[in-house]
Design a protein around this motif. Structure first.
Motif, PDB file in Angstrom:
ATOM      1  N   GLN A  22       0.696  -0.925   0.074  1.00  0.00           N
ATOM      2  CA  GLN A  22      -0.004   0.018   0.090  1.00  0.00           C
ATOM      3  C   GLN A  22       0.887   1.435  -0.036  1.00  0.00           C
ATOM      4  O   GLN A  22       0.406   2.274  -0.766  1.00  0.00           O
ATOM      5  CB  GLN A  22      -0.985  -0.110   1.186  1.00  0.00           C
ATOM      6  CG  GLN A  22      -2.001  -0.958   1.037  1.00  0.00           C
ATOM      7  CD  GLN A  22      -2.936  -1.179   2.422  1.00  0.00           C
ATOM      8  OE1 GLN A  22      -2.523  -0.625   3.408  1.00  0.00           O
ATOM      9  NE2 GLN A  22      -4.006  -1.673   2.289  1.00  0.00           N
ATOM     10  N   PHE A  46      -7.093  -1.610  -6.702  1.00  0.00           N
ATOM     11  CA  PHE A  46      -7.415  -2.871  -6.645  1.00  0.00           C
ATOM     12  C   PHE A  46      -6.453  -3.559  -5.402  1.00  0.00           C
ATOM     13  O   PHE A  46      -7.127  -4.318  -4.434  1.00  0.00           O
ATOM     14  CB  PHE A  46      -6.657  -3.833  -7.497  1.00  0.00           C
ATOM     15  CG  PHE A  46      -7.161  -5.120  -7.688  1.00  0.00           C
ATOM     16  CD1 PHE A  46      -8.172  -5.652  -7.320  1.00  0.00           C
ATOM     17  CD2 PHE A  46      -5.969  -6.102  -7.822  1.00  0.00           C
ATOM     18  CE1 PHE A  46      -8.601  -6.924  -6.928  1.00  0.00           C
ATOM     19  CE2 PHE A  46      -6.294  -7.555  -7.701  1.00  0.00           C
ATOM     20  CZ  PHE A  46      -7.643  -7.987  -7.411  1.00  0.00           C
ATOM     21  N   ILE A  47      -5.583  -2.766  -4.937  1.00  0.00           N
ATOM     22  CA  ILE A  47      -4.747  -3.102  -3.630  1.00  0.00           C
ATOM     23  C   ILE A  47      -5.435  -2.691  -2.514  1.00  0.00           C
ATOM     24  O   ILE A  47      -5.522  -3.369  -1.361  1.00  0.00           O
ATOM     25  CB  ILE A  47      -3.395  -2.400  -3.620  1.00  0.00           C
ATOM     26  CG1 ILE A  47      -2.439  -3.257  -4.776  1.00  0.00           C
ATOM     27  CG2 ILE A  47      -2.745  -2.455  -2.416  1.00  0.00           C
ATOM     28  CD1 ILE A  47      -1.222  -2.498  -4.751  1.00  0.00           C
ATOM     29  N   LEU A  48      -6.283  -1.493  -2.627  1.00  0.00           N
ATOM     30  CA  LEU A  48      -7.232  -1.020  -1.522  1.00  0.00           C
ATOM     31  C   LEU A  48      -8.432  -1.771  -1.513  1.00  0.00           C
ATOM     32  O   LEU A  48      -9.696  -1.296  -1.195  1.00  0.00           O
ATOM     33  CB  LEU A  48      -7.441   0.512  -1.516  1.00  0.00           C
ATOM     34  CG  LEU A  48      -6.051   1.282  -1.403  1.00  0.00           C
ATOM     35  CD1 LEU A  48      -6.430   2.655  -1.472  1.00  0.00           C
ATOM     36  CD2 LEU A  48      -5.569   0.980   0.019  1.00  0.00           C
ATOM     37  N   GLN A  49      -8.635  -2.947  -2.324  1.00  0.00           N
ATOM     38  CA  GLN A  49      -9.924  -3.746  -2.069  1.00  0.00           C
ATOM     39  C   GLN A  49     -11.171  -3.254  -2.721  1.00  0.00           C
ATOM     40  O   GLN A  49     -12.211  -3.245  -2.305  1.00  0.00           O
ATOM     41  CB  GLN A  49     -10.118  -4.128  -0.910  1.00  0.00           C
ATOM     42  CG  GLN A  49      -8.998  -4.903  -0.017  1.00  0.00           C
ATOM     43  CD  GLN A  49      -8.604  -6.099  -0.092  1.00  0.00           C
ATOM     44  OE1 GLN A  49      -9.537  -6.827  -0.486  1.00  0.00           O
ATOM     45  NE2 GLN A  49      -7.453  -6.748  -0.213  1.00  0.00           N
ATOM     46  N   PRO A  70     -12.212  -3.728  -6.312  1.00  0.00           N
ATOM     47  CA  PRO A  70     -12.110  -4.130  -7.563  1.00  0.00           C
ATOM     48  C   PRO A  70     -13.131  -3.611  -8.476  1.00  0.00           C
ATOM     49  O   PRO A  70     -12.645  -3.510  -9.884  1.00  0.00           O
ATOM     50  CB  PRO A  70     -12.470  -5.685  -7.475  1.00  0.00           C
ATOM     51  CG  PRO A  70     -13.089  -5.719  -6.044  1.00  0.00           C
ATOM     52  CD  PRO A  70     -12.355  -4.998  -5.264  1.00  0.00           C
ATOM     53  N   LEU A 102      -2.378 -10.551  -7.400  1.00  0.00           N
ATOM     54  CA  LEU A 102      -2.902  -9.838  -6.313  1.00  0.00           C
ATOM     55  C   LEU A 102      -4.284 -10.531  -6.162  1.00  0.00           C
ATOM     56  O   LEU A 102      -4.589 -11.009  -5.050  1.00  0.00           O
ATOM     57  CB  LEU A 102      -3.259  -8.341  -6.829  1.00  0.00           C
ATOM     58  CG  LEU A 102      -2.008  -7.376  -6.238  1.00  0.00           C
ATOM     59  CD1 LEU A 102      -2.236  -6.155  -6.931  1.00  0.00           C
ATOM     60  CD2 LEU A 102      -1.552  -7.414  -4.958  1.00  0.00           C
ATOM     61  N   PHE A 154      -5.241 -12.123  -2.436  1.00  0.00           N
ATOM     62  CA  PHE A 154      -6.402 -11.916  -1.743  1.00  0.00           C
ATOM     63  C   PHE A 154      -7.425 -13.043  -1.488  1.00  0.00           C
ATOM     64  O   PHE A 154      -8.415 -12.857  -0.874  1.00  0.00           O
ATOM     65  CB  PHE A 154      -7.106 -10.728  -2.453  1.00  0.00           C
ATOM     66  CG  PHE A 154      -6.229  -9.409  -2.305  1.00  0.00           C
ATOM     67  CD1 PHE A 154      -5.325  -9.113  -1.478  1.00  0.00           C
ATOM     68  CD2 PHE A 154      -6.526  -8.438  -3.206  1.00  0.00           C
ATOM     69  CE1 PHE A 154      -4.526  -8.190  -1.448  1.00  0.00           C
ATOM     70  CE2 PHE A 154      -5.819  -7.313  -3.091  1.00  0.00           C
ATOM     71  CZ  PHE A 154      -4.730  -7.055  -2.383  1.00  0.00           C
ATOM     72  N   ARG A 157      -9.265 -14.274  -3.875  1.00  0.00           N
ATOM     73  CA  ARG A 157     -10.772 -13.657  -4.281  1.00  0.00           C
ATOM     74  C   ARG A 157     -10.597 -14.163  -6.066  1.00  0.00           C
ATOM     75  O   ARG A 157     -10.142 -13.348  -6.742  1.00  0.00           O
ATOM     76  CB  ARG A 157     -11.074 -12.283  -4.382  1.00  0.00           C
ATOM     77  CG  ARG A 157     -11.278 -12.176  -2.810  1.00  0.00           C
ATOM     78  CD  ARG A 157     -11.141 -10.489  -2.704  1.00  0.00           C
ATOM     79  NE  ARG A 157     -12.336  -9.903  -3.179  1.00  0.00           N
ATOM     80  CZ  ARG A 157     -12.559  -8.652  -2.769  1.00  0.00           C
ATOM     81  NH1 ARG A 157     -11.903  -8.010  -2.060  1.00  0.00           N
ATOM     82  NH2 ARG A 157     -13.879  -8.096  -3.217  1.00  0.00           N
ATOM     83  N   THR A 210     -12.060 -12.041  -8.737  1.00  0.00           N
ATOM     84  CA  THR A 210     -11.237 -10.878  -9.226  1.00  0.00           C
ATOM     85  C   THR A 210      -9.944 -11.139 -10.643  1.00  0.00           C
ATOM     86  O   THR A 210      -9.507  -9.944 -10.959  1.00  0.00           O
ATOM     87  CB  THR A 210     -10.699 -10.014  -8.317  1.00  0.00           C
ATOM     88  OG1 THR A 210      -9.797 -10.947  -7.642  1.00  0.00           O
ATOM     89  CG2 THR A 210     -11.526  -9.400  -7.500  1.00  0.00           C
ATOM     90  N   LEU A 259     -10.294  -8.830 -13.708  1.00  0.00           N
ATOM     91  CA  LEU A 259      -9.766  -7.625 -13.895  1.00  0.00           C
ATOM     92  C   LEU A 259      -8.237  -8.009 -14.791  1.00  0.00           C
ATOM     93  O   LEU A 259      -8.028  -7.071 -15.880  1.00  0.00           O
ATOM     94  CB  LEU A 259      -9.132  -7.044 -12.646  1.00  0.00           C
ATOM     95  CG  LEU A 259     -10.195  -6.204 -12.072  1.00  0.00           C
ATOM     96  CD1 LEU A 259     -10.970  -6.779 -11.397  1.00  0.00           C
ATOM     97  CD2 LEU A 259      -9.396  -5.179 -10.987  1.00  0.00           C
ATOM     98  N   PRO A 308     -17.005  -8.686  -9.567  1.00  0.00           N
ATOM     99  CA  PRO A 308     -16.871  -7.185  -9.871  1.00  0.00           C
ATOM    100  C   PRO A 308     -17.173  -6.810 -11.394  1.00  0.00           C
ATOM    101  O   PRO A 308     -16.920  -7.560 -12.337  1.00  0.00           O
ATOM    102  CB  PRO A 308     -15.126  -6.919  -9.688  1.00  0.00           C
ATOM    103  CG  PRO A 308     -14.827  -8.218  -8.859  1.00  0.00           C
ATOM    104  CD  PRO A 308     -15.777  -9.222  -9.069  1.00  0.00           C
TER     105      PRO A 308
END
Lengths: 94, 83, 258
Positions: free
Chosen positions: A5, A44-47, A49, B48, B52, B54, B57, B60, C144
């Motif tokens: 982050q 994306f890193i801060l959740q 998406p 990533l 995570f 998930r 995702t 993306l 998403p």
């Protein structure tokens, strides 16, 4: 996680500043696209998406295309005006 | 902290040379650096998503993989012809 | 105001703004800590109440559906504004499909035809992009994405046809009238989908469809149809704007020849 982050936040700050200090519009559009890539990663890193996907899809093709079309048109208008002024100038001289 | 996250951490720094070239090179170098950044971002998104836990995702990374070629084409076309 | 006064003026203002900024940052919640009940409630209740796995889509299209309708209208109006601003006077309409006009040839800027490799690679990407866009739109309530993101991806597909060097095909695919009708129908669909809830005595945009099993494509009730309408409106709007931009740039080029 914290390292990731912090790094991406620093990247965003540096890239944004670099885009602002780029003076030539075409180069600025390339820089802006790079900034979009970094920004998508930040989201994306801060959740987030969903937001990241919006940024990726818009920033990849649509945004540069709009900018490039506008720049092409501006440049064309400027060339046309210059040509017209030159021909008028020549007529006056004659 | 899992291995994927560490990998993403390392991979993030490969964006630094791309960034330097994007803001310092000539027109072609800038474009190549931008494309390279797009590829790195695609791989980073995969890392990533795995880190995570998930799987949804991965969309993306797929979107980026499909769109980055078109983005490069926009610049190539306009730089060669109009600007 | 000379240079020196201006600099002092700037410095004083910058100091004041910096002070306000620091005091604002000091009162912010710490990084990564969410304060306030709504997000937690939504995270807990969405899957249970709406049978949806993507909370963001649930917020956008159900809990705050009216807000999204407002955003949709903003997009619609800005597209209309662009179309009106860049419309062509009827005297200057020409149907040229040729980008390579003489003004360019004269200046030694003739356009090289895209190589076969570029054409094949680009046109080969069009199909997968359309499928992927439809997938993003249809699975908006599961993963998403949603109407907006999927719509942008769908709009990118015809743009790739133009980028492959085929302006004629682009103009045929992105037929201007069809695209404008699509844009209007997308927003109209969103507006109409809100009515059944009112007819059944509830609020506007209230869900009337069965909710289904969460995790399946046919779940979440009204959210999927609204997503599809948004996708149509967004993709049509983006294509319409690009078409007008393109037309305008090329048209100036052709006018410069006279």
């Amino acid at each position: 996680m914290l390292v990731l982050q912090a790094t991406i936040l620093i990247f965003v700050a540096i890239t944004a500043t670099a885009v602002v200090f780029t003076r030539q519009p075409v180069r600025q559009v390339v820089g802006l696209s790079f900034y979009g890539i970094i920004l998508g990663l930040l989201f994306f890193i801060l959740q987030a998406p969903d937001v990241a996907l919006s940024q990726i899809t818009i920033g990849a093709v649509a945004l540069p295309l709009m900018f490039m079309l506008s720049l092409a048109k501006i440049r064309r208008d400027a060339e046309e005006r210059k040509r017209r002024e030159e021909s008028e100038h020549r007529r006056e001289a004659a | 902290m899992n291995a994927w996250l560490m990998g993403a951490d390392v991979l993030l720094f490969t964006l630094v040379p791309c960034g330097i070239a994007v803001f310092r090179g000539n027109a072609i170098e800038r474009l190549v650096a931008l494309e390279m950044a797009g590829i790195v971002q695609t791989i980073l998104l995969v890392f990533l998503a795995e880190a995570f836990h998930r799987p949804s995702t991965y969309d993306l990374a797929l979107a980026m993989a499909l769109l980055t070629f078109g983005g490069g084409l926009v610049f190539a076309r306009f730089l060669e012809r109009w600007l | 105001m000379n240079r020196r006064v201006r600099r002092w003026f700037f410095l004083i203002c910058a100091c004041a703004i910096f002070g306000l900024f620091v005091s604002a940052v000091r009162q912010m919640p710490t990084f990564g800590h969410y304060r306030g009940p709504y997000g937690d409630i939504l995270n807990r209740e969405t899957v249970y109440e709406r049978h949806i796995t993507d909370v963001v889509t649930a917020v956008n299209f159900d809990w705050r559906g009216i807000d999204t309708l407002g955003e949709e209208s903003i997009l619609f109006l800005s597209v209309i504004g662009t179309l009106v601003l860049l419309r062509k006077p009827s005297s200057e309409v020409n149907d040229s499909h040729d980008e390579n006009d003489t003004a360019d040839k004269r200046k030694g800027r003739e356009i090289p035809l895209p190589s076969a490799a570029t054409r094949v690679a680009t046109l080969g990407l069009v199909g997968p992009l359309v499928v992927f866009g439809l997938y993003i739109v249809a699975h908006g309530h599961l993963t998403p994405g949603g109407g907006f993101q999927g719509g942008v991806i769908l709009a990118t597909a015809p743009l790739l046809v133009y980028l492959a060097g085929d302006l004629k095909s682009f103009k045929r695919i992105a037929n201007h009238e069809t695209v404008q009708i699509g844009e209007a129908l997308g927003l109209l669909g969103f507006l109409i989908l809100g009515l059944p809830g009112m007819i059944r005595g509830g609020a506007y945009l209230r869900n009337v469809l069965p909710l289904g099993t969460s995790g399946h494509v046919f779940s979440g009730g009204m959210i999927a149809p609204i997503n599809v309408c948004t996708g149509v409106a967004v993709s049509a709007g983006l294509v319409a704007v690009t078409y007008v931009f393109l037309e305008h740039t090329l048209e100036t080029r052709l006018r410069g020849r006279r």
